[in-house]
Design a protein around this motif. Structure first.
Motif, mmCIF file in Angstrom:
data_model
loop_
_atom_site.group_PDB
_atom_site.id
_atom_site.type_symbol
_atom_site.label_atom_id
_atom_site.label_comp_id
_atom_site.label_asym_id
_atom_site.label_seq_id
_atom_site.Cartn_x
_atom_site.Cartn_y
_atom_site.Cartn_z
ATOM 1 N N PHE A 199 0.655 9.551 15.026
ATOM 2 C CA PHE A 199 0.286 10.088 16.407
ATOM 3 C C PHE A 199 -1.442 9.299 17.062
ATOM 4 O O PHE A 199 -1.350 8.892 17.473
ATOM 5 N N LEU A 200 -2.090 8.789 15.368
ATOM 6 C CA LEU A 200 -3.166 8.314 15.096
ATOM 7 C C LEU A 200 -2.632 6.506 15.520
ATOM 8 O O LEU A 200 -3.468 5.860 15.965
ATOM 9 N N LEU A 201 -1.550 6.665 14.909
ATOM 10 C CA LEU A 201 -0.888 4.766 14.989
ATOM 11 C C LEU A 201 -0.918 3.822 16.254
ATOM 12 O O LEU A 201 -1.482 2.662 15.733
ATOM 13 N N PRO A 202 -0.735 4.458 17.637
ATOM 14 C CA PRO A 202 -0.690 3.698 18.576
ATOM 15 C C PRO A 202 -2.186 3.061 18.438
ATOM 16 O O PRO A 202 -2.081 2.314 19.920
ATOM 17 N N PHE A 203 -3.506 3.841 18.350
ATOM 18 C CA PHE A 203 -4.803 3.550 18.302
ATOM 19 C C PHE A 203 -5.638 2.612 17.835
ATOM 20 O O PHE A 203 -6.646 1.956 17.848
ATOM 21 N N VAL A 204 -4.255 2.121 16.824
ATOM 22 C CA VAL A 204 -5.233 1.009 16.102
ATOM 23 C C VAL A 204 -5.429 -0.132 16.862
ATOM 24 O O VAL A 204 -4.478 -0.545 17.548
ATOM 25 N N THR A 205 -6.397 -0.976 16.095
ATOM 26 C CA THR A 205 -6.305 -2.215 16.765
ATOM 27 C C THR A 205 -7.328 -3.284 16.037
ATOM 28 O O THR A 205 -7.167 -4.174 15.794
ATOM 29 N N GLN A 206 -7.164 -2.517 14.511
ATOM 30 C CA GLN A 206 -7.145 -3.530 13.449
ATOM 31 C C GLN A 206 -6.384 -3.459 12.477
ATOM 32 O O GLN A 206 -5.542 -1.981 11.684
ATOM 33 N N VAL A 207 -6.198 -4.610 11.474
ATOM 34 C CA VAL A 207 -5.598 -4.870 10.474
ATOM 35 C C VAL A 207 -5.823 -3.468 9.603
ATOM 36 O O VAL A 207 -4.586 -3.071 9.537
ATOM 37 N N TRP A 208 -6.465 -3.852 8.947
ATOM 38 C CA TRP A 208 -7.409 -2.292 7.963
ATOM 39 C C TRP A 208 -6.852 -1.390 8.741
ATOM 40 O O TRP A 208 -6.461 -0.275 7.522
ATOM 41 N N GLU A 209 -7.178 -0.911 10.278
ATOM 42 C CA GLU A 209 -6.755 0.527 9.610
ATOM 43 C C GLU A 209 -5.548 1.133 9.949
ATOM 44 O O GLU A 209 -5.090 1.847 9.011
ATOM 45 N N ILE A 210 -4.442 -0.071 10.513
ATOM 46 C CA ILE A 210 -3.081 -0.489 9.536
ATOM 47 C C ILE A 210 -3.040 0.673 8.297
ATOM 48 O O ILE A 210 -2.083 1.213 7.415
ATOM 49 N N TYR A 211 -4.263 -0.601 6.971
ATOM 50 C CA TYR A 211 -3.744 0.189 5.404
ATOM 51 C C TYR A 211 -4.426 1.425 5.374
ATOM 52 O O TYR A 211 -3.879 2.084 4.820
ATOM 53 N N VAL A 212 -5.138 1.765 6.206
ATOM 54 C CA VAL A 212 -5.280 3.665 5.256
ATOM 55 C C VAL A 212 -4.403 4.438 6.036
ATOM 56 O O VAL A 212 -4.081 5.452 5.647
ATOM 57 N N LEU A 213 -4.191 3.959 7.682
ATOM 58 C CA LEU A 213 -3.154 5.408 8.358
ATOM 59 C C LEU A 213 -2.113 5.234 7.194
ATOM 60 O O LEU A 213 -1.810 6.078 6.829
ATOM 61 N N ILE A 214 -1.317 4.095 6.722
ATOM 62 C CA ILE A 214 -0.063 3.742 5.966
ATOM 63 C C ILE A 214 -0.427 4.742 5.009
ATOM 64 O O ILE A 214 0.435 5.435 4.020
ATOM 65 N N PHE A 215 -1.925 4.914 4.145
ATOM 66 C CA PHE A 215 -1.630 5.343 3.487
ATOM 67 C C PHE A 215 -1.670 6.415 3.040
ATOM 68 O O PHE A 215 -0.950 6.888 2.217
ATOM 69 N N VAL A 216 -1.962 6.870 3.598
ATOM 70 C CA VAL A 216 -2.481 8.485 4.397
ATOM 71 C C VAL A 216 -0.412 9.326 4.217
ATOM 72 O O VAL A 216 0.433 9.820 4.083
ATOM 73 N N LEU A 217 -0.368 8.186 5.360
ATOM 74 C CA LEU A 217 0.893 8.871 5.742
ATOM 75 C C LEU A 217 2.096 8.996 4.478
ATOM 76 O O LEU A 217 3.025 10.147 4.259
ATOM 77 N N GLN A 218 2.601 7.399 3.974
ATOM 78 C CA GLN A 218 2.805 7.417 2.634
ATOM 79 C C GLN A 218 3.190 8.387 1.307
ATOM 80 O O GLN A 218 3.317 8.515 0.773
ATOM 81 N N SER A 219 1.245 9.208 1.714
ATOM 82 C CA SER A 219 0.901 9.444 0.005
ATOM 83 C C SER A 219 1.392 10.996 0.787
ATOM 84 O O SER A 219 2.146 11.682 -0.469
ATOM 85 N N ILE A 245 0.944 -1.103 0.413
ATOM 86 C CA ILE A 245 0.049 0.064 0.143
ATOM 87 C C ILE A 245 1.357 1.083 0.099
ATOM 88 O O ILE A 245 1.109 2.532 -0.535
ATOM 89 N N LYS A 246 1.581 1.350 0.834
ATOM 90 C CA LYS A 246 2.954 2.541 0.411
ATOM 91 C C LYS A 246 3.510 2.842 -0.648
ATOM 92 O O LYS A 246 3.909 3.874 -1.282
ATOM 93 N N MET A 247 3.505 1.506 -2.146
ATOM 94 C CA MET A 247 4.421 1.970 -2.826
ATOM 95 C C MET A 247 3.096 2.023 -3.552
ATOM 96 O O MET A 247 3.917 2.605 -4.322
ATOM 97 N N ILE A 248 1.918 2.448 -3.170
ATOM 98 C CA ILE A 248 1.449 1.886 -4.434
ATOM 99 C C ILE A 248 1.375 3.795 -3.645
ATOM 100 O O ILE A 248 0.233 4.469 -5.225
ATOM 101 N N ALA A 249 0.944 4.480 -2.930
ATOM 102 C CA ALA A 249 1.149 5.834 -2.602
ATOM 103 C C ALA A 249 1.253 6.252 -3.313
ATOM 104 O O ALA A 249 1.589 7.453 -4.088
#
Length: 440
Positions: free
Chosen positions: A90-110, A53-57
């Motif tokens: 700042f939001l990453l420590p509050f992740v509890t689901q795998v899909w949340e990792i994917y969403v935040l990684i996309f925003v961060l890496q964009s 996902i990071k690479m797609i961004a």
């Protein structure tokens, strides 16, 4: 090497890079541990997907961002992107689901996809002297190695006191400090020599890149780099904690061994490149990566893994660090942001392929088979680089113009021949030189 830090603007940019990358390195360790916490032995697959996902961004956003970057003040753009990255961290420590990792990684890496090429293209304008720029490239490589060496060591120490979730706070602090340092200096913002449409601005870097033989060779070597580094980044946590049954601190130590090899290579590269062509150094690095991956299929213990990761780190730096010299040599100043963005997008397209292979092939076929598959990938890429990058690669090339008017300023010192006007100069792809000249 450190003399280049006498330049105040570069010094502040370098410190901003170091601080942000140390924070990013803390996030890399924390993300690996978060994936293991959520997915256990399937952490490699989670990381492989997150990094894909990071690479797609990176591939999708970088050329578009470069098209608009030349219209915006560089300092404003860099600071805004740093603050966006800090908010996501700042939001990453509050992740509890795998899909949340994917969403935040996309925003961060964009945000990173817009930040990094703009930052990299600024350095040649701040340091126009080639020797100073070469030293800056090595310092930049060292800064990236801080992410691989200092950050894991710092993470290992911090993990004795805090949970890995708290490591993400270090990432946010790093991005905020980076923004403050960028604000403290004035940055050059070269403007295009002529107005260009959005299509031309979006694709210009890719077109220059593909038309330049040495850059086609760089792309092939980058693919070998991606194969080796994907194995290290995705599967270190699986090797250390599942295969060898060791701790989180051992995972951080393994990442540090890779970074230490890269750092040592970066320290010797400025002197090495004074007497060794970029092509020779980069091909040697690619060969080290290929051999290292082959040996990885037989790795029997954690201590030998540290040695292997160190050697792959050396090869990684040899193959990767001189790339900025090639990009600078292959572009006019006004095209440099577009070309750096093209390298950013194309190189991460390589990782877009190798990260999923490293992440998904491991659980399906085992880590030895994954090592062998990526070794074959790196070896094939190295062979392509040898083929497409000419051994003789001078900066100045004799060439002929047959499509310019007689009174064109570019032809002032050119000689008239039956085929047109012929002359020699430092050759790059641009509006006047849309194709690479064939050997005369």
């Amino acid at each position: 090497m450190l003399n280049v830090l006498a330049n105040r603007t570069y010094r502040h940019l370098f410190l901003a890079q170091v601080i942000a990358l140390i924070g990013t390195g803390l996030a890399t360790v924390a993300l690996s541990l978060l994936a293991y916490d959520l997915a256990g032995a399937d952490a490699g697959a989670v990381l492989g997907t997150a990094l894909a996902i990071k690479m797609i961004a990176y591939v999708g956003v970088a050329p578009i961002a470069a098209a608009f970057a030349e219209r915006l003040p560089r300092r404003t753009m860099l600071v805004a992107l740093d603050l966006i990255r800090a908010a996501v961290a700042f939001l990453l420590p509050f992740v509890t689901q795998v899909w949340e990792i994917y969403v935040l990684i996309f925003v961060l890496q964009s945000a990173s996809a817009a930040f990094t090429p703009t930052f990299q293209a600024t350095i040649p304008d701040v340091l126009p002297d080639e020797k100073e720029y070469t030293r800056a490239l090595s310092l930049s490589r060292l800064a990236y190695d801080m992410e691989s060496v200092v950050s894991p060591m710092l993470a290992a120490a911090l993990l004795t006191l805090i949970s890995f979730h708290s490591l993400f706070a270090g990432t946010a602090i790093g991005f905020i400090a980076s923004a403050a340092l960028v604000v403290s200096v004035l940055l050059p913002s070269p403007t295009p020599s002529e107005p260009r449409g959005i299509y031309d601005r979006t694709t210009r870097g890719i077109r220059i890149y593909i038309a330049t033989p040495r850059l086609r060779g760089l792309l092939a070597i980058t693919f070998a780099v991606a194969a080796a580094s994907a194995m290290v980044i995705v599967n270190t946590v699986v090797l250390v904690q599942s295969t060898f049954g060791l701790s989180q601190r051992s995972t951080a130590l393994a990442f540090a061994a890779f970074g230490a090899g890269s750092m040592i290579a970066a320290l010797v590269l400025p002197r090495l490149l004074e007497s060794t062509p970029d092509r020779t150094a980069m091909l040697a690095g690619g060969a080290m990566l290929t051999v290292g991956l082959l040996l990885g299929a037989l790795i029997p213990s954690f201590y030998l893994l540290l040695v292997l990761w160190f050697a792959i780190g050396v090869g990684y730096s040899l193959a990767q660090t001189p790339s900025g010299r090639l990009l600078r040599r292959s572009s006019n100043p006004e095209d440099r942001p577009a070309l750096f963005a093209a390298q950013f997008a194309l190189s991460h397209a390589c990782w877009l392929i190798t990260y999923p292979v490293a992440g998904w092939l491991g659980p399906a076929a085992g880590l030895p088979a994954t090592f062998l598959a990526l070794a074959m990938t790196a070896g094939s890429a190295l062979a392509i680089a040898l083929w497409v990058w000419p051994t003789e690669d001078p900066e100045s090339l004799e060439h002929t113009h047959d499509n310019l008017p007689e009174d064109h300023p570019h032809l002032a010192a050119a000689g008239r021949t039956i085929d047109g006007h012929r002359h020699s100069h430092a050759f790059v792809i641009d509006n006047i030189h849309p194709e690479w000249p064939r050997p005369l």
